[in-house]
Write a protein that holds these residues in place. Structure first.
Motif, mmCIF file in Angstrom:
data_model
loop_
_atom_site.group_PDB
_atom_site.id
_atom_site.type_symbol
_atom_site.label_atom_id
_atom_site.label_comp_id
_atom_site.label_asym_id
_atom_site.label_seq_id
_atom_site.Cartn_x
_atom_site.Cartn_y
_atom_site.Cartn_z
ATOM 1 N N LEU A 265 0.833 -1.198 0.000
ATOM 2 C CA LEU A 265 0.000 0.000 0.000
ATOM 3 C C LEU A 265 0.875 1.257 0.000
ATOM 4 O O LEU A 265 2.078 1.174 0.285
ATOM 5 N N PRO A 266 0.292 2.429 -0.294
ATOM 6 C CA PRO A 266 1.078 3.671 -0.327
ATOM 7 C C PRO A 266 1.715 3.997 1.029
ATOM 8 O O PRO A 266 1.238 3.578 2.083
ATOM 9 N N LEU A 267 2.790 4.762 0.976
ATOM 10 C CA LEU A 267 3.498 5.209 2.170
ATOM 11 C C LEU A 267 2.570 5.995 3.096
ATOM 12 O O LEU A 267 1.735 6.773 2.646
ATOM 13 N N GLN A 268 2.714 5.775 4.399
ATOM 14 C CA GLN A 268 1.902 6.460 5.393
ATOM 15 C C GLN A 268 2.805 7.328 6.282
ATOM 16 O O GLN A 268 3.877 6.881 6.687
ATOM 17 N N GLN A 269 2.375 8.560 6.568
ATOM 18 C CA GLN A 269 3.120 9.436 7.468
ATOM 19 C C GLN A 269 2.244 9.790 8.664
ATOM 20 O O GLN A 269 1.208 10.421 8.538
ATOM 21 N N VAL A 270 2.687 9.382 9.842
ATOM 22 C CA VAL A 270 1.982 9.692 11.084
ATOM 23 C C VAL A 270 2.789 10.753 11.814
ATOM 24 O O VAL A 270 3.963 10.546 12.112
ATOM 25 N N THR A 271 2.178 11.896 12.082
ATOM 26 C CA THR A 271 2.893 12.980 12.757
ATOM 27 C C THR A 271 2.246 13.287 14.095
ATOM 28 O O THR A 271 1.061 13.038 14.317
ATOM 29 N N LEU A 272 3.044 13.843 15.012
ATOM 30 C CA LEU A 272 2.570 14.163 16.361
ATOM 31 C C LEU A 272 3.135 15.514 16.761
ATOM 32 O O LEU A 272 4.337 15.752 16.640
ATOM 33 N N SER A 273 2.301 16.432 17.252
ATOM 34 C CA SER A 273 2.764 17.741 17.710
ATOM 35 C C SER A 273 2.149 18.047 19.058
ATOM 36 O O SER A 273 1.051 17.593 19.377
ATOM 37 N N LEU A 274 2.872 18.792 19.870
ATOM 38 C CA LEU A 274 2.402 19.177 21.199
ATOM 39 C C LEU A 274 2.155 20.674 21.243
ATOM 40 O O LEU A 274 2.944 21.469 20.732
ATOM 41 N N SER A 275 1.076 21.106 21.898
ATOM 42 C CA SER A 275 0.734 22.524 21.985
ATOM 43 C C SER A 275 1.606 23.229 23.009
ATOM 44 O O SER A 275 2.176 22.619 23.910
ATOM 45 N N ALA A 276 1.731 24.527 22.877
ATOM 46 C CA ALA A 276 2.563 25.309 23.780
ATOM 47 C C ALA A 276 1.990 25.368 25.178
ATOM 48 O O ALA A 276 2.686 25.660 26.141
ATOM 49 N N SER A 277 0.708 25.068 25.329
ATOM 50 C CA SER A 277 0.062 25.125 26.637
ATOM 51 C C SER A 277 0.308 23.862 27.455
ATOM 52 O O SER A 277 -0.264 23.689 28.517
ATOM 53 N N ASN A 278 1.175 22.989 26.949
ATOM 54 C CA ASN A 278 1.553 21.753 27.637
ATOM 55 C C ASN A 278 0.394 20.764 27.760
ATOM 56 O O ASN A 278 0.396 19.890 28.609
ATOM 57 N N LYS A 279 -0.609 20.954 26.930
ATOM 58 C CA LYS A 279 -1.713 20.004 26.874
ATOM 59 C C LYS A 279 -1.500 19.088 25.674
ATOM 60 O O LYS A 279 -0.792 19.418 24.731
ATOM 61 N N THR A 280 -2.111 17.939 25.737
ATOM 62 C CA THR A 280 -2.008 17.035 24.598
ATOM 63 C C THR A 280 -2.711 17.674 23.416
ATOM 64 O O THR A 280 -3.874 18.025 23.486
ATOM 65 N N SER A 281 -1.964 17.884 22.382
ATOM 66 C CA SER A 281 -2.523 18.581 21.217
ATOM 67 C C SER A 281 -3.074 17.598 20.204
ATOM 68 O O SER A 281 -3.072 16.371 20.424
ATOM 69 N N VAL A 282 -3.514 18.153 19.132
ATOM 70 C CA VAL A 282 -4.076 17.316 18.079
ATOM 71 C C VAL A 282 -2.954 16.568 17.374
ATOM 72 O O VAL A 282 -1.926 17.134 17.058
ATOM 73 N N LYS A 283 -3.144 15.278 17.198
ATOM 74 C CA LYS A 283 -2.172 14.449 16.471
ATOM 75 C C LYS A 283 -2.633 14.387 15.019
ATOM 76 O O LYS A 283 -3.716 13.906 14.743
ATOM 77 N N GLN A 284 -1.795 14.916 14.158
ATOM 78 C CA GLN A 284 -2.173 14.980 12.763
ATOM 79 C C GLN A 284 -1.570 13.829 11.985
ATOM 80 O O GLN A 284 -0.457 13.403 12.250
ATOM 81 N N ALA A 285 -2.337 13.356 11.059
ATOM 82 C CA ALA A 285 -1.846 12.241 10.249
ATOM 83 C C ALA A 285 -2.130 12.508 8.785
ATOM 84 O O ALA A 285 -3.186 13.028 8.436
ATOM 85 N N LYS A 286 -1.192 12.207 7.961
ATOM 86 C CA LYS A 286 -1.357 12.377 6.530
ATOM 87 C C LYS A 286 -0.908 11.122 5.807
ATOM 88 O O LYS A 286 0.077 10.517 6.189
ATOM 89 N N ALA A 287 -1.612 10.792 4.783
ATOM 90 C CA ALA A 287 -1.214 9.653 3.968
ATOM 91 C C ALA A 287 -0.568 10.183 2.686
ATOM 92 O O ALA A 287 -1.161 10.979 1.976
#
Length: 237
Positions: A214-236
């Motif tokens: 199957l096509p390559l998958q890219q899973v990305t993770l970013s943290l917000s500056a407020s030290n809270k768990t931020s949205v984890k973005q994923a792109k294919a």
């Protein structure tokens, strides 16, 4: 690892020499780097070792009739050596162990089949897609798996999105039988790039199809500056 054919001047060569190891196989002479094993002990690796041990023990306990059946079955299998370009058939123990180990992967508490499959396994008629999401890759099927068929998920982590996946570097990430109303399955992974694939397995025999890539998958993770768990973005890709 390199492979070569044994010829008139070189009938056999085995053992270690400097930084390489020589082995003779059904495919020819194998030359590979000499490395010191790390003896990994992850739960998955320990489980696979136990399946191979059980498969080997089951093969050793076969009676003469059963052995002959596996010998005849192995003779019907044709494999291709990508180095020499020649075809070959596996040894009976290899044909047996391959199916038995896969059967135990799917059904760890099951009893290893002692007779070869009566018919070839063509897989399933459904198709699977993969989509990277928040910290996971979701596999979605076009329909339910057929009876006695399960889907095995394969992933290969890549250092960058430009790396080319290696055919032998995919690792099993579990099995799932898609059913009506449950046509998706999630595999949790860390952030990174992944080559994804799947194959179908016959649960009663351990027969498996070739992987479907199957096509390559890219899973990305970013943290917000407020030290809270931020949205984890994923792109294919």
């Amino acid at each position: 690892m390199a492979k070569a054919e044994l010829g008139v001047l070189l009938q056999d060569l085995r053992g270690k020499a400097g930084n390489v190891v020589f082995q003779r196989s059904r495919e020819g002479l194998i030359v590979k780097p000499r490395v010191k094993g790390t003896n990994p002990q992850t739960p998955a690796q320990v489980a696979v070792r136990s399946y191979l041990t059980r498969a080997s023990q089951a093969f050793e306990a076969l009676n003469a009739t059963q052995y002959l059946a596996w010998q005849n079955y192995a003779a019907t299998i044709t494999r291709h050596n990508p180095i020499t370009g020649k075809t070959y058939t596996p040894l009976p123990i290899n044909a047996f162990t391959e199916l038995a180990a896969k059967f135990l992967q799917v059904t760890p508490a099951g009893t290893v089949p002692l007779t070869p499959p009566a018919t070839p396994f063509a897989g399933d008629t459904i198709t699977i897609t993969a989509l990277a999401e928040a910290g996971k890759i979701t596999f979605t099927a076009s329909a339910a798996n057929a009876a006695n068929v399960t889907t095995e998920f394969l992933l290969q982590p890549l250092k960058t999105g430009n790396r080319k996946p290696q055919a032998g570097a995919y690792r099993s990430k579990g099995f799932f039988s898609f059913a009506v109303g449950t046509l998706s399955h999630q595999v949790v992974v860390p952030a990174g790039y992944y080559a994804a694939a799947y194959r179908f397995v016959q649960t009663q025999t351990g027969q498996a199809t070739e992987p479907v890539y199957l096509p390559l998958q890219q899973v990305t993770l970013s943290l917000s500056a407020s030290n809270k768990t931020s949205v984890k973005q994923a792109k294919a890709a």
